[in-house]
Design a protein around this motif. Structure first.
Motif, short mmCIF file in Angstrom:
data_model
loop_
_atom_site.label_atom_id
_atom_site.label_comp_id
_atom_site.label_asym_id
_atom_site.label_seq_id
_atom_site.Cartn_x
_atom_site.Cartn_y
_atom_site.Cartn_z
N VAL A 81 -4.38 10.48 2.65
CA VAL A 81 -3.42 9.50 3.15
C VAL A 81 -2.00 9.94 2.86
CG1 VAL A 81 -3.53 8.11 1.03
CG2 VAL A 81 -2.79 7.06 3.16
N VAL A 82 -1.78 10.59 1.73
CA VAL A 82 -0.45 11.08 1.36
C VAL A 82 -0.10 12.32 2.18
CG1 VAL A 82 1.01 11.86 -0.53
CG2 VAL A 82 -0.78 10.17 -0.95
N GLN B 73 0.33 7.79 -7.68
CA GLN B 73 -0.86 7.08 -7.21
C GLN B 73 -0.69 6.64 -5.77
OE1 GLN B 73 -3.13 4.53 -10.29
NE2 GLN B 73 -0.97 4.16 -10.77
N TRP B 74 -1.73 6.83 -5.00
CA TRP B 74 -1.71 6.39 -3.61
C TRP B 74 -2.66 5.20 -3.42
CZ3 TRP B 74 -2.57 11.50 -5.08
CH2 TRP B 74 -3.90 11.87 -5.28
N GLY B 75 -3.02 4.59 -4.51
CA GLY B 75 -3.98 3.49 -4.51
C GLY B 75 -5.01 3.79 -5.57
N GLU B 76 -6.26 3.52 -5.28
CA GLU B 76 -7.34 3.86 -6.19
C GLU B 76 -7.68 5.33 -6.00
OE1 GLU B 76 -10.37 0.98 -5.32
OE2 GLU B 76 -9.49 -0.47 -6.70
N THR C 48 0.86 -1.18 0.00
CA THR C 48 0.00 0.00 0.00
C THR C 48 0.90 1.23 0.00
OG1 THR C 48 -0.06 0.17 2.41
CG2 THR C 48 -1.73 -1.23 1.35
N PHE C 49 0.29 2.41 -0.22
CA PHE C 49 1.11 3.62 -0.17
C PHE C 49 1.71 3.79 1.22
CE2 PHE C 49 2.05 8.02 0.66
CZ PHE C 49 2.75 8.39 -0.48
N ALA C 50 0.93 3.52 2.25
CA ALA C 50 1.43 3.68 3.61
C ALA C 50 2.63 2.78 3.86
CB ALA C 50 0.32 3.37 4.61
#
Length: 317
Positions: free
Chosen positions: A83-84, A72-75, A48-50
């Motif tokens: 989240v970013v 991209q941080w996911g969808e 995942t981005f995290a």
């Protein structure tokens, strides 16, 4: 920047993609030698981005990092950039050399620009008082209340539609060092519910006294914006003015020519326009002999349907 290709440079530094997975044979560059790009594919990546961000913070000496390119941080068409933003802000005490951020280095093959879900991006400014450059792609969900930042020199938003509240917040902010402001304003169908009056604070000249480049681009109300520019105090201090990518017609160009002088400009960009050939000649004749570089080559496409002529901004969906 292009919505078709990932950015290759930020703040004078070449972009380096942080590896997808740790590899003993991979020698990473010095922290301050590159702009670090972090991005995850929601379908092909195992992290995942995290998780990738955590590995980045454990692998790279953050105190030396000068620039971040965040893809991209996911969808990204479902999950917002919060989240970013939260992850970067949480590391603010270690990212002591950070000077440039590009949030949303997402190309069309990954997501349409109007699908990119943004968030409140002003915590990035509040957390990094030495930041010089902030670029954001995507307007859906974008929040930008008025803020003050002493060091910011470049602010750029690329969108298919900027929310009116965000436009007002940007324009009503105080950026005494800001030299370049670019807004791809977009269209109502994709969230661009702004009006020309929402730009008033920026056009007054008092909010951004150091401004040398202004881009008010990609709008269906480009003529109204041109009228506002014709009487805007901020223009006197500009070196370059970009009104490209929109639906500028002869009436807007007439307002520019009949307003305050533009002969002090180094460059005026009106590409992707809807001007007649006669008006193009008038604009060139008025400005080019005085040394202004006039970019006015590309004409936008238009369609006639049911007795009405339809004109389009360059980047919408």
């Amino acid at each position: 920047m292009s919505i078709h290709e990932h950015v290759e440079e930020l703040d004078g530094l070449p972009v380096y993609n942080f590896p997808q997975a740790p590899a003993e044979t991979t020698a990473l560059p010095e922290p301050g030698a590159v702009a670090w790009r972090l991005s995850v594919d929601p379908y092909d990546d195992e992290e995942t981005f995290a998780e990738r961000w955590q590995r980045f913070t454990e692998t790279v000496e953050l105190s030396g990092v000068r620039a971040l390119v965040l893809g991209q941080w996911g969808e990204s068409y479902e999950d917002s950039s919060a989240v970013v933003v939260d992850a970067v802000v949480a590391a603010k005490d270690r990212l002591t050399s950070l000077r440039a951020i590009f949030l949303g280095d997402i190309v069309m093959e990954e997501s349409e620009i109007s699908w990119i879900e943004q968030s409140d991006v002003t915590p990035l400014l509040a957390s990094f008082p030495a930041l010089r450059s902030l670029s954001v792609r995507g307007g859906a969900g974008l929040v930008f209340p008025p803020v003050r930042h002493e060091a910011l020199r470049e602010l750029r938003f690329e969108s298919g539609g900027l929310p009116a509240a965000a436009v007002r917040g940007i324009c009503e902010s105080d950026f005494p060092a800001l030299e370049s402001l670019t807004l791809w304003l977009g269209v109502p169908e994709y969230g661009g519910d702004y009006e020309a009056t929402d730009l008033a604070a920026a056009l007054s000249g008092s909010r951004f006294p150091a401004l040398r480049h202004l881009g008010l681009q990609n709008s269906e109300i480009q003529d109204e914006i041109a009228v506002a520019i014709g009487a805007a105090p901020v223009v006197a201090g500009l070196e370059t003015l970009n009104l490209s990518m929109g639906t500028l017609t002869d009436s807007g160009a007439e307002a520019l020519l009949g307003g305050q002088p533009l002969t002090h400009l180094k460059k005026l960009d009106l590409d992707h326009h809807y001007l007649t050939d006669a008006m193009v000649r008038r604009v060139r004749a008025a400005l080019e002999p005085g040394g202004v570089e006039v970019v006015i080559d590309e004409r936008g496409e238009e369609d006639e349907y049911d007795g009405r002529m339809w004109r389009y901004a360059a980047v919408t969906e």
